[in-house]
Design a protein around this motif. Sequence first.
Motif, PDB file in Angstrom:
ATOM      1  N   GLU A 155       0.838  -1.197   0.000  1.00  0.00           N
ATOM      2  CA  GLU A 155       0.000   0.000   0.000  1.00  0.00           C
ATOM      3  C   GLU A 155       0.876   1.251   0.000  1.00  0.00           C
ATOM      4  OE1 GLU A 155      -3.535   2.106   2.706  1.00  0.00           O
ATOM      5  OE2 GLU A 155      -2.620   0.195   3.320  1.00  0.00           O
ATOM      6  N   ASP A 156       0.529   2.212  -0.863  1.00  0.00           N
ATOM      7  CA  ASP A 156       1.281   3.464  -0.944  1.00  0.00           C
ATOM      8  C   ASP A 156       0.903   4.384   0.200  1.00  0.00           C
ATOM      9  OD1 ASP A 156       2.440   2.555  -3.285  1.00  0.00           O
ATOM     10  OD2 ASP A 156       0.958   3.533  -4.581  1.00  0.00           O
ATOM     11  N   GLY A 157       1.851   5.257   0.557  1.00  0.00           N
ATOM     12  CA  GLY A 157       1.574   6.257   1.578  1.00  0.00           C
ATOM     13  C   GLY A 157       0.734   7.399   1.028  1.00  0.00           C
ATOM     14  N   GLN A 158      -0.033   8.028   1.889  1.00  0.00           N
ATOM     15  CA  GLN A 158      -0.880   9.148   1.477  1.00  0.00           C
ATOM     16  C   GLN A 158      -0.060  10.437   1.401  1.00  0.00           C
ATOM     17  OE1 GLN A 158      -4.044   8.788   0.528  1.00  0.00           O
ATOM     18  NE2 GLN A 158      -3.890   6.590   0.945  1.00  0.00           N
ATOM     19  N   PRO A 159      -0.417  11.333   0.486  1.00  0.00           N
ATOM     20  CA  PRO A 159       0.321  12.614   0.414  1.00  0.00           C
ATOM     21  C   PRO A 159       0.020  13.486   1.624  1.00  0.00           C
ATOM     22  CG  PRO A 159      -1.544  12.622  -1.100  1.00  0.00           C
ATOM     23  CD  PRO A 159      -1.448  11.237  -0.550  1.00  0.00           C
ATOM     24  N   GLY A 160       0.945  14.424   1.890  1.00  0.00           N
ATOM     25  CA  GLY A 160       0.749  15.349   2.983  1.00  0.00           C
ATOM     26  C   GLY A 160      -0.303  16.398   2.655  1.00  0.00           C
ATOM     27  N   GLY A 161      -0.600  17.214   3.627  1.00  0.00           N
ATOM     28  CA  GLY A 161      -1.606  18.255   3.448  1.00  0.00           C
ATOM     29  C   GLY A 161      -1.150  19.573   4.035  1.00  0.00           C
ATOM     30  N   SER A 162      -1.983  20.570   3.875  1.00  0.00           N
ATOM     31  CA  SER A 162      -1.690  21.879   4.453  1.00  0.00           C
ATOM     32  C   SER A 162      -1.920  21.829   5.963  1.00  0.00           C
ATOM     33  CB  SER A 162      -2.564  22.942   3.794  1.00  0.00           C
ATOM     34  OG  SER A 162      -3.939  22.632   3.956  1.00  0.00           O
ATOM     35  N   LYS A 163      -1.593  22.939   6.634  1.00  0.00           N
ATOM     36  CA  LYS A 163      -1.714  23.049   8.089  1.00  0.00           C
ATOM     37  C   LYS A 163      -0.863  21.994   8.795  1.00  0.00           C
ATOM     38  CE  LYS A 163      -6.395  24.917   7.842  1.00  0.00           C
ATOM     39  NZ  LYS A 163      -7.815  24.787   8.305  1.00  0.00           N
ATOM     40  N   ASN A 164       0.306  21.701   8.168  1.00  0.00           N
ATOM     41  CA  ASN A 164       1.278  20.754   8.747  1.00  0.00           C
ATOM     42  C   ASN A 164       0.689  19.360   8.971  1.00  0.00           C
ATOM     43  OD1 ASN A 164       3.365  22.725   8.925  1.00  0.00           O
ATOM     44  ND2 ASN A 164       2.435  23.528  10.806  1.00  0.00           N
ATOM     45  N   CYS A 165      -0.226  18.941   8.106  1.00  0.00           N
ATOM     46  CA  CYS A 165      -0.818  17.605   8.213  1.00  0.00           C
ATOM     47  C   CYS A 165       0.062  16.588   7.492  1.00  0.00           C
ATOM     48  CB  CYS A 165      -2.225  17.603   7.617  1.00  0.00           C
ATOM     49  SG  CYS A 165      -3.411  18.589   8.551  1.00  0.00           S
ATOM     50  N   TYR A 166       0.392  15.547   8.205  1.00  0.00           N
ATOM     51  CA  TYR A 166       1.208  14.478   7.635  1.00  0.00           C
ATOM     52  C   TYR A 166       0.297  13.452   6.946  1.00  0.00           C
ATOM     53  CZ  TYR A 166       5.539  15.922   9.933  1.00  0.00           C
ATOM     54  OH  TYR A 166       6.659  16.606  10.316  1.00  0.00           O
ATOM     55  N   GLY A 167       0.811  12.823   5.887  1.00  0.00           N
ATOM     56  CA  GLY A 167       0.060  11.772   5.209  1.00  0.00           C
ATOM     57  C   GLY A 167       0.063  10.471   5.999  1.00  0.00           C
ATOM     58  N   LYS A 168      -0.944   9.652   5.768  1.00  0.00           N
ATOM     59  CA  LYS A 168      -1.059   8.379   6.462  1.00  0.00           C
ATOM     60  C   LYS A 168      -0.071   7.369   5.895  1.00  0.00           C
ATOM     61  CE  LYS A 168      -4.338   4.629   7.361  1.00  0.00           C
ATOM     62  NZ  LYS A 168      -5.703   4.117   7.096  1.00  0.00           N
ATOM     63  N   ASN A 169       0.569   6.611   6.778  1.00  0.00           N
ATOM     64  CA  ASN A 169       1.485   5.559   6.346  1.00  0.00           C
ATOM     65  C   ASN A 169       0.716   4.380   5.756  1.00  0.00           C
ATOM     66  OD1 ASN A 169       3.625   7.091   7.315  1.00  0.00           O
ATOM     67  ND2 ASN A 169       3.621   6.061   9.304  1.00  0.00           N
ATOM     68  N   GLY A 170       1.300   3.743   4.775  1.00  0.00           N
ATOM     69  CA  GLY A 170       0.703   2.543   4.203  1.00  0.00           C
ATOM     70  C   GLY A 170       0.800   1.365   5.168  1.00  0.00           C
ATOM     71  N   SER A 171      -0.225   0.566   5.208  1.00  0.00           N
ATOM     72  CA  SER A 171      -0.246  -0.597   6.105  1.00  0.00           C
ATOM     73  C   SER A 171       0.682  -1.694   5.580  1.00  0.00           C
ATOM     74  CB  SER A 171      -1.665  -1.136   6.247  1.00  0.00           C
ATOM     75  OG  SER A 171      -2.541  -0.145   6.739  1.00  0.00           O
ATOM     76  N   SER A 172       1.321  -2.376   6.510  1.00  0.00           N
ATOM     77  CA  SER A 172       2.189  -3.499   6.125  1.00  0.00           C
ATOM     78  C   SER A 172       1.336  -4.688   5.715  1.00  0.00           C
ATOM     79  CB  SER A 172       3.110  -3.884   7.280  1.00  0.00           C
ATOM     80  OG  SER A 172       3.960  -2.800   7.631  1.00  0.00           O
ATOM     81  N   TYR A 173       1.804  -5.410   4.724  1.00  0.00           N
ATOM     82  CA  TYR A 173       1.073  -6.573   4.220  1.00  0.00           C
ATOM     83  C   TYR A 173       1.801  -7.833   4.667  1.00  0.00           C
ATOM     84  CZ  TYR A 173      -1.617  -9.534   1.084  1.00  0.00           C
ATOM     85  OH  TYR A 173      -2.455 -10.495   0.578  1.00  0.00           O
ATOM     86  N   TYR A 174       1.041  -8.774   5.252  1.00  0.00           N
ATOM     87  CA  TYR A 174       1.619 -10.025   5.754  1.00  0.00           C
ATOM     88  C   TYR A 174       1.254 -11.174   4.819  1.00  0.00           C
ATOM     89  CZ  TYR A 174       2.834  -7.793  10.183  1.00  0.00           C
ATOM     90  OH  TYR A 174       3.391  -6.990  11.144  1.00  0.00           O
ATOM     91  N   ILE A 175       2.251 -11.967   4.481  1.00  0.00           N
ATOM     92  CA  ILE A 175       2.058 -13.165   3.664  1.00  0.00           C
ATOM     93  C   ILE A 175       2.262 -14.375   4.571  1.00  0.00           C
ATOM     94  CG2 ILE A 175       2.809 -14.453   1.634  1.00  0.00           C
ATOM     95  CD1 ILE A 175       3.912 -11.884   0.483  1.00  0.00           C
ATOM     96  N   SER A 176       1.222 -15.166   4.751  1.00  0.00           N
ATOM     97  CA  SER A 176       1.307 -16.358   5.594  1.00  0.00           C
ATOM     98  C   SER A 176       1.893 -17.516   4.795  1.00  0.00           C
ATOM     99  CB  SER A 176      -0.081 -16.733   6.126  1.00  0.00           C
ATOM    100  OG  SER A 176      -0.606 -15.706   6.943  1.00  0.00           O
ATOM    101  N   VAL A 177       2.955 -18.098   5.321  1.00  0.00           N
ATOM    102  CA  VAL A 177       3.629 -19.217   4.672  1.00  0.00           C
ATOM    103  C   VAL A 177       3.730 -20.361   5.671  1.00  0.00           C
ATOM    104  CG1 VAL A 177       4.923 -17.749   3.069  1.00  0.00           C
ATOM    105  CG2 VAL A 177       5.903 -18.303   5.293  1.00  0.00           C
TER     106      VAL A 177
END
Length: 419
Positions: free
Chosen positions: A148-170
Motif C-alpha cells: 500500500e502506498d503512503g498518502q500525500p501530505g496536506g496543508s496546516k502541517n498535516c502528515y500523510g497516512k502511512n501505508g499498512s504493512s502486508y503479511y504473507i502467511s507461509v
Amino acid sequence: MLATLSRLKSPRLLSPEIFVGYILGQEVRSKKVSLLSHSLPVSAAVRQKVTAGSRDVSSSCSLCAKVRGQPKKRELSEKKLTRCFVDHRRVKLMAGSGGRGVSSFHSEPRKEWGGPDGGNGGDGGSIIMKADKFVKSLAQVVPIYKGEDGQPGGSKNCYGKNGSSYYISVPVGTVVKEEGEAQADLSEHGQEYLAVFGGIGGKGNRFFLSNENRAPMTATRGMMGQERVLQLELRTMAHAGLVGFPNAGKSSLLRAISNARPAVAAYPFTTLNPHVGIVNYRDHEQVAVADIPGIIRGAHLNRGLGISFLRHIERCRFLLYVLDLSSPEPWTQLVHLRYELDQYEPGLSLRPQVIIANKMDLPEAREKLQTLKSHVSQRVIPVSALTGQNTEELILHLRELYDGYLQGEGNGEEKPKRW
C-alpha cells in the motif's frame, strides 16, 4: 369497540375443492381407484393438479422424510492433493511508495505571513512473510504482491497516512531464497521476515524552513518502494523421513504406525507429495514421520520426480530406509539410495538411520532377510506393513532415535524441534 372487532380475523376453512383433491391424491397413490372414472364434482383445475401426481400435497410422515445425517467427508485423491500441495513458488514483491510532500503557506485574517505549513507524505507499506503452523502449502501464495502506498501530505502541517504493512502467511519450514542464496529460514511459528521495505514519504516545504530561507517553495516526492524477486521453498518439518524406491511400501508403513492416510495402490509413484504422520506415545510425546515420494536412480539429475522432493529430507534428523524384500537384490537399493542422498547433499546419508525390511509376509522374504543382514552393519527391523507384523519394534526404536535427538539440546547443538 367496532374497530377492535374488525381487526379480529375469522378462521380460514379448507375449501371443498382442495379437500377433495387431497383425498383423490391419496387414492391415486394407493391405486385403489382410477382418477378418470371418478364422478365427483371437482373443478378442472383440481383434476389437473391431482392427475399430475398431487405434487401440491405434502406429508409429514417420518417414513417419507429423508434421513438427514451429516455427510461423510470424502478423502481427496492423490491427484487432487497434488494440485492443492505446492512446495515452491516464485514471487515478485513491490513495496508501497511514499506519499509526496506538499508546498503550501498558512494564510488567515490578520496573519498574512503565516509561513510554510506543507506536511510530509506518509511512508509506503512493507511486505512481511510470517510463518503460520496452520498453513500447510504455498498454494495460496500469488505470483505478485504490491504494498500500500503512503498518502500525500496536506496543508496546516498535516502528515500523510502511512501505508499498512502486508503479511504473507507461509508454512512453517519455508526457506526464502534470492538468486539461489538463502535469505531466511522460517522454522518457528510466528517467525517473521521483512522481505521488502516501503518507500519513505516526501518532505513538505515546512521541513525546509530555516533562518536563511523563511519561505521555502521546495517539496519532494516520496521514494519508490523496494522490489525483489524471491523463491520460496517448503521443506517438510518432520523428525524422521521414510526413504525408499517407488512401491516399497512407505505409505502403507506410515498408515500402520500413525493416523495418516496417504494413498496406497499397487503401482509405483502413488505418492506424489509428502505426507506427515504423527506417532503418539503413552507419555504424550509425539514423533513426526514424513513419507517422501519414491526416489529412483538418477534422482539428483532430476530424473523421475527429481530433486523436487529431496529437499524435504534435509529437515529430517534421522532416516528410515524402507527396502522392498520382493525385489531380487534388496541390499542394492540401500546402496543406490545412499548415493542419491550424498549427491544431493554431501553427508546427508550419514544421519542416524535404521533399515526397515518391508513385505515380510511374502514367502521368499526370510531368505533375503538373512542375506541383507550379512551385507549391512546397521540394525535391520523386519516388518510387514500389510499385516502389521513387528511394527511395535519399529515404533520403540523410533522413540530411541528421538530421545537421542533430544539429547542434542544439552550438547550445544541445534535446539530440537518438538511437534
